[in-house]
Design a protein around this motif. Structure first.
Motif, PDB file in Angstrom:
ATOM      1  N   ALA A  84       0.824  -1.206   0.000  1.00  0.00           N
ATOM      2  CA  ALA A  84       0.000   0.000   0.000  1.00  0.00           C
ATOM      3  C   ALA A  84       0.861   1.260   0.000  1.00  0.00           C
ATOM      4  O   ALA A  84       0.544   2.247  -0.680  1.00  0.00           O
ATOM      5  CB  ALA A  84      -0.924  -0.003   1.218  1.00  0.00           C
ATOM      6  N   SER A  85       1.963   1.230   0.752  1.00  0.00           N
ATOM      7  CA  SER A  85       2.868   2.377   0.781  1.00  0.00           C
ATOM      8  C   SER A  85       3.514   2.599  -0.586  1.00  0.00           C
ATOM      9  O   SER A  85       3.588   3.734  -1.079  1.00  0.00           O
ATOM     10  CB  SER A  85       3.948   2.153   1.840  1.00  0.00           C
ATOM     11  OG  SER A  85       4.876   3.223   1.855  1.00  0.00           O
ATOM     12  N   ILE A  86       3.982   1.516  -1.206  1.00  0.00           N
ATOM     13  CA  ILE A  86       4.598   1.624  -2.530  1.00  0.00           C
ATOM     14  C   ILE A  86       3.603   2.221  -3.523  1.00  0.00           C
ATOM     15  O   ILE A  86       3.928   3.128  -4.308  1.00  0.00           O
ATOM     16  CB  ILE A  86       5.075   0.250  -3.018  1.00  0.00           C
ATOM     17  CG1 ILE A  86       6.146  -0.323  -2.089  1.00  0.00           C
ATOM     18  CG2 ILE A  86       5.630   0.353  -4.442  1.00  0.00           C
ATOM     19  CD1 ILE A  86       6.387  -1.816  -2.282  1.00  0.00           C
ATOM     20  N   ALA A  87       2.367   1.726  -3.494  1.00  0.00           N
ATOM     21  CA  ALA A  87       1.343   2.212  -4.421  1.00  0.00           C
ATOM     22  C   ALA A  87       1.056   3.693  -4.202  1.00  0.00           C
ATOM     23  O   ALA A  87       0.839   4.444  -5.161  1.00  0.00           O
ATOM     24  CB  ALA A  87       0.073   1.385  -4.254  1.00  0.00           C
ATOM     25  N   ARG A 138       3.946   5.712  -5.565  1.00  0.00           N
ATOM     26  CA  ARG A 138       3.914   5.629  -7.030  1.00  0.00           C
ATOM     27  C   ARG A 138       2.825   6.545  -7.605  1.00  0.00           C
ATOM     28  O   ARG A 138       3.050   7.242  -8.610  1.00  0.00           O
ATOM     29  CB  ARG A 138       3.667   4.185  -7.452  1.00  0.00           C
ATOM     30  CG  ARG A 138       3.505   3.964  -8.950  1.00  0.00           C
ATOM     31  CD  ARG A 138       3.343   2.481  -9.269  1.00  0.00           C
ATOM     32  NE  ARG A 138       3.156   2.259 -10.694  1.00  0.00           N
ATOM     33  CZ  ARG A 138       1.956   2.137 -11.275  1.00  0.00           C
ATOM     34  NH1 ARG A 138       0.855   2.224 -10.541  1.00  0.00           N
ATOM     35  NH2 ARG A 138       1.882   1.927 -12.574  1.00  0.00           N
ATOM     36  N   ALA A 139       1.663   6.559  -6.990  1.00  0.00           N
ATOM     37  CA  ALA A 139       0.568   7.396  -7.477  1.00  0.00           C
ATOM     38  C   ALA A 139       0.927   8.874  -7.413  1.00  0.00           C
ATOM     39  O   ALA A 139       0.570   9.652  -8.299  1.00  0.00           O
ATOM     40  CB  ALA A 139      -0.693   7.118  -6.655  1.00  0.00           C
ATOM     41  N   ARG A 160       6.526   0.453 -12.132  1.00  0.00           N
ATOM     42  CA  ARG A 160       5.370  -0.424 -12.234  1.00  0.00           C
ATOM     43  C   ARG A 160       4.628  -0.539 -10.906  1.00  0.00           C
ATOM     44  O   ARG A 160       5.179  -0.258  -9.845  1.00  0.00           O
ATOM     45  CB  ARG A 160       5.810  -1.818 -12.699  1.00  0.00           C
ATOM     46  CG  ARG A 160       6.418  -1.830 -14.090  1.00  0.00           C
ATOM     47  CD  ARG A 160       6.693  -3.246 -14.541  1.00  0.00           C
ATOM     48  NE  ARG A 160       7.218  -3.294 -15.906  1.00  0.00           N
ATOM     49  CZ  ARG A 160       7.443  -4.414 -16.592  1.00  0.00           C
ATOM     50  NH1 ARG A 160       7.200  -5.595 -16.012  1.00  0.00           N
ATOM     51  NH2 ARG A 160       7.905  -4.372 -17.820  1.00  0.00           N
ATOM     52  N   ALA A 161       3.385  -0.956 -10.981  1.00  0.00           N
ATOM     53  CA  ALA A 161       2.600  -1.198  -9.779  1.00  0.00           C
ATOM     54  C   ALA A 161       3.245  -2.321  -8.968  1.00  0.00           C
ATOM     55  O   ALA A 161       3.771  -3.285  -9.532  1.00  0.00           O
ATOM     56  CB  ALA A 161       1.172  -1.576 -10.144  1.00  0.00           C
TER      57      ALA A 161
END
Length: 213
Positions: A80-83, A86-87, A95-96
């Motif tokens: 969730a943190s990476i996403a 990234r957003a 990449r996701a």
């Protein structure tokens, strides 16, 4: 692979509350990038195993825009943190995130380089063996496996701070702890990876570079 407490600070705000911040990332990302600049392929896919907060993937994707970056982690909070990072960044080559447990079957079958930062000491040894096994399967001939973190070396005195860190890790989970460089080299060799070189890094850390042989 079991994951323990991360050195994270929670995000804030209504949109990106899932973001986590690992202070060590800000301190080491440029030193790591300086090593990667001469070692990564000119193009292709870089797989990051155990991406944690996602801040390394964000920084490296921005630093090396010619490469595709695939962050992974087994922890839903990390994903969730990476996403969230990234957003916010909107980088076309980042990449996701996907779920990947280094000690289990990998959802990725090919990568041109693999990075793993600060996982080896805070996971069971089986995770490191899985990392080596997965790298041996996924990398092309000569492909890079890059490890960063604190390790011990024969004939080199371990810094007191690293000894204290090792003791705290083992108290938290007896399967964790600083690994010996010679054990990593042997494990890599048994799984089709040749040791390339070692680089001393700031704060008593090391970069270990392996190549698919």
């Amino acid at each position: 692979m079991m994951r323990g407490p991360e050195p994270w600070e929670p995000g804030s705000g209504p949109v990106f509350a899932d973001k986590r911040h690992a202070p060590a990332t800000t301190r080491n990302r440029d030193a790591i990038a300086n090593i990667l600049r001469d070692e990564l392929p000119p193009s292709g896919l870089v797989l990051e195993v155990a991406s944690g907060s996602g801040e390394h993937a964000l920084h490296f994707a921005a630093t090396f825009p010619q490469l595709q970056w695939q962050p992974t982690d087994p922890d839903p909070a990390a994903l969730a943190s990476i996403a969230a990072w990234r957003a916010d960044a909107d980088l076309a080559n980042l990449r996701a995130p996907i779920t990947l447990d280094a000690s289990a079957d990998w959802p990725v079958t090919q990568a041109d380089a693999i990075l793993c930062i600060n996982m080896v000491h805070i996971s069971p040894w089986d995770a490191t063996l899985g990392l080596m096994q997965g790298a041996g399967r996924c990398l092309p001939l000569g492909g890079l496996l890059y490890l960063y973190g604190p390790y011990t070396r024969d004939g080199v005195e371990t810094a007191p701070s690293n000894l204290a860190f090792d003791a705290s890790l083992k108290a938290r989970d007896p399967r964790w702890g600083l690994r010996a460089v010679h054990d990593l080299i042997a494990a890599a060799r048994d799984r089709g990876l040749a040791f390339d070189r070692l680089v001393d890094m700031p704060a008593n850390n090391l970069s270990l570079l392996f190549r698919k042989s």
